[in-house]
Design a protein around this motif. Structure first.
Motif, PDB file in Angstrom:
ATOM      1  N   HIS A   2      12.558   4.531   1.402  1.00  0.00           N
ATOM      2  CA  HIS A   2      11.429   4.857   0.522  1.00  0.00           C
ATOM      3  C   HIS A   2      10.885   6.263   0.825  1.00  0.00           C
ATOM      4  N   ALA A   3      10.328   6.894  -0.207  1.00  0.00           N
ATOM      5  CA  ALA A   3       9.615   8.176  -0.059  1.00  0.00           C
ATOM      6  C   ALA A   3      10.482   9.204   0.671  1.00  0.00           C
ATOM      7  N   ASN A  62       0.840  -1.196   0.000  1.00  0.00           N
ATOM      8  CA  ASN A  62       0.000   0.000   0.000  1.00  0.00           C
ATOM      9  C   ASN A  62       0.870   1.239   0.000  1.00  0.00           C
ATOM     10  N   ARG A  63       1.896   1.241   0.886  1.00  0.00           N
ATOM     11  CA  ARG A  63       2.810   2.385   0.905  1.00  0.00           C
ATOM     12  C   ARG A  63       4.137   1.972   1.488  1.00  0.00           C
ATOM     13  N   GLN A 102       7.792   3.744   3.420  1.00  0.00           N
ATOM     14  CA  GLN A 102       8.361   4.945   4.038  1.00  0.00           C
ATOM     15  C   GLN A 102       9.661   4.534   4.743  1.00  0.00           C
ATOM     16  N   LEU A 115       7.787  -1.144   4.744  1.00  0.00           N
ATOM     17  CA  LEU A 115       6.683  -1.277   3.788  1.00  0.00           C
ATOM     18  C   LEU A 115       5.423  -1.609   4.574  1.00  0.00           C
ATOM     19  N   TRP A 116       4.275  -1.185   4.081  1.00  0.00           N
ATOM     20  CA  TRP A 116       2.992  -1.601   4.640  1.00  0.00           C
ATOM     21  C   TRP A 116       2.183  -2.222   3.501  1.00  0.00           C
TER      22      TRP A 116
END
Ligand code: KE4
Length: 441
Positions: A68-69, A39-40, A42, A46-47
């Motif tokens: 990430h991000a 899903n996202r 960061q 990860l989630w």
């Protein structure tokens, strides 16, 4: 039992996408089960779409060296997008990126952007053939240079994972000029060069092969490849799609002090967006169209969003624009790489201890922030060694770690990656998870 969101998505994906994935290794075929859907992401986490959180050691196969991000990358892409997403006309970001790569990587005097590592490697080989007027290329078994026809011979990564390294659909004629040798074997290269005198255009190599797990060049091996290519009019091509800007600001060639004739890049220089690049000596690169007779092109090559993301990533790695002159070896430019080195050492020590206490034979190979835990007792210096690993045991380990919130590469024949967003606490909980998985065996 109620289907998870990932299961629902995978069932749907299977209806419209071959194997439900857009790249084979994501399908978990080597470890069993089915992939989760993200899903996202960061930082180092990860989630998935069901809310499960994982510490990520795949880092989208290398690009996410800053995690990430990263805010600097996200804002650079957002700002660039406001000016348009693609022009098909030169844009200033392409010049900035080219100057950055040339200033960071000693052997690169000129560079051409592409949209993937596959394109970069395919183009570098065409250029080597155009420059030397020769046809044959040497590659090493277990090394993966993307999925161009002539390179899908005993390739690594997904091709190896599926156990049929040669791909269907590749006519024998397309691979007749590809010589495949074992990595780290000096005699094999010497014999092949002798047997193909003045016919070898180039030797392409992952300086630290990361597509059959991870193994390192034996001392002197890369120097040997440099010498034998120089002595025989062949080009030395380093495929640094994974190692570039990761093992050092100037990649493996800086870490090992070898300057190849051509280099291939990808991943990190796109900050997570589609990218590739190849570069090297100007006298070779200038054979490329529109200057010379070797054709190479790409609608989205040098795409402004990918350039913005990649420039932000390279700059955030504290690498100055004129890094070659201004690069402080132990100053700010060294910090992220020192952090990655420390995290790698912590992970290596912890994993070795966990395996030893559980009495499980594991060979843990590492180079900086790239690593692989092979379930075998012997050393792993090349593909034949790697093939001795117990893949069933790896699959059990993979799922045991996933159940404990740690996402490793879903194949024994892939490398793991650390980012500057990983913390000592992440490593600590990863090692604890590994100990708990192996204790249960
Ligand atoms: P791409 O075409 O996937 O951007 O790059 C091909 C490539 C070339 N050279 C090296 C050394 C590489 O590692 C790669 C791609 N790496 C794999 C990971 N083993 C990509 C993962 C995938 O295929 O989904």
């Amino acid at each position: 039992m109620k289907q998870s969101q990932s299961e629902k998505l995978f069932a749907e994906a299977l209806r419209f996408i071959p194997g439900g994935v857009n790249s084979p290794v994501r399908a978990f075929r080597a470890v069993g089960g089915q992939p989760f859907f993200v899903n996202r992401a960061q930082g180092a986490h990860l989630w998935d779409v069901d809310g499960n959180e994982f510490i990520d050691y795949v880092c989208t196969w290398g690009p996410a060296i800053l995690g990430h991000a990263h805010p600097k990358i996200i804002s650079a892409v957002k700002a660039a997008a406001d000016h348009g997403t693609s022009f098909g006309v030169p844009n200033p970001q392409e010049v900035t990126m080219a100057k950055l790569i040339c200033s960071l990587v000693p052997g690169v005097q000129k560079v051409r952007m592409t949209n993937s590592g596959t394109e970069a490697c395919m183009s570098a080989i065409r250029l080597a053939r155009g420059f030397t007027g020769r046809d044959k290329i040497v590659k090493f078994d277990g090394c993966y240079h993307g999925h161009a026809d002539s390179l899908l011979v005993k390739a690594g990564s997904g091709a190896l994972t599926f156990g049929h390294p040669d791909s269907a659909g590749v006519p024998a004629a397309f691979t007749q000029h590809t010589i495949v040798l074992p990595f780290n074997d000096v005699d094999a290269v010497t014999a092949a060069v002798e047997a193909n005198k003045n016919q070898i255009a180039g030797i392409i190599v992952e300086p630290v092969p990361g597509n059959a797990g991870l193994y390192l060049p034996q001392p002197g091996y890369l120097e040997f490849l440099r010498e034998i290519t120089q002595a025989n009019g062949a080009l030395l091509i380093f495929d640094e799609v994974m190692t570039g800007f990761r093992l050092a600001p100037g990649g493996a060639q800086e870490r090992f002090g070898i300057t190849p004739d051509l280099m291939c890049f990808g991943k990190i220089i796109g900050g997570g967006l589609p990218v590739g690049a190849f570069g090297g000596r100007a006298d070779i690169m200038d054979l490329l169209a529109p200057l010379g007779p070797v054709y190479q092109a790409g609608t989205l090559s040098g795409n402004p969003l990918a350039m913005a993301a990649g420039i932000a990533a390279l700059e955030e790695l504290n690498i100055g624009k004129d890094a070659r002159t201004a690069r402080p070896t132990d100053g700010p430019a060294g910090r992220p790489y020192q952090h990655l080195e420390q995290l790698g050492a912590q992970l290596e020590a912890g994993m070795k201890d966990a395996a030893k206490s559980a009495g499980i034979p594991v060979t843990f190979n590492r180079c900086g922030s790239m690593f692989c835990a092979y379930f075998t007792s012997g050393p792993v210096h090349h593909l034949a060694d790697a093939m001795k690993s117990d893949r069933a045991r790896f699959a059990k380990f993979f799922h045991g770690m996933l159940a404990r919130g740690v996402y490793l590469a879903p194949s024994q024949f892939e490398a793991g990656f650390l980012s500057t967003a990983h913390t000592a606490a992440d490593i600590d909980s990863t090692v604890k998870a590994a100990a708990s998985v192996m204790r249960g065996w």
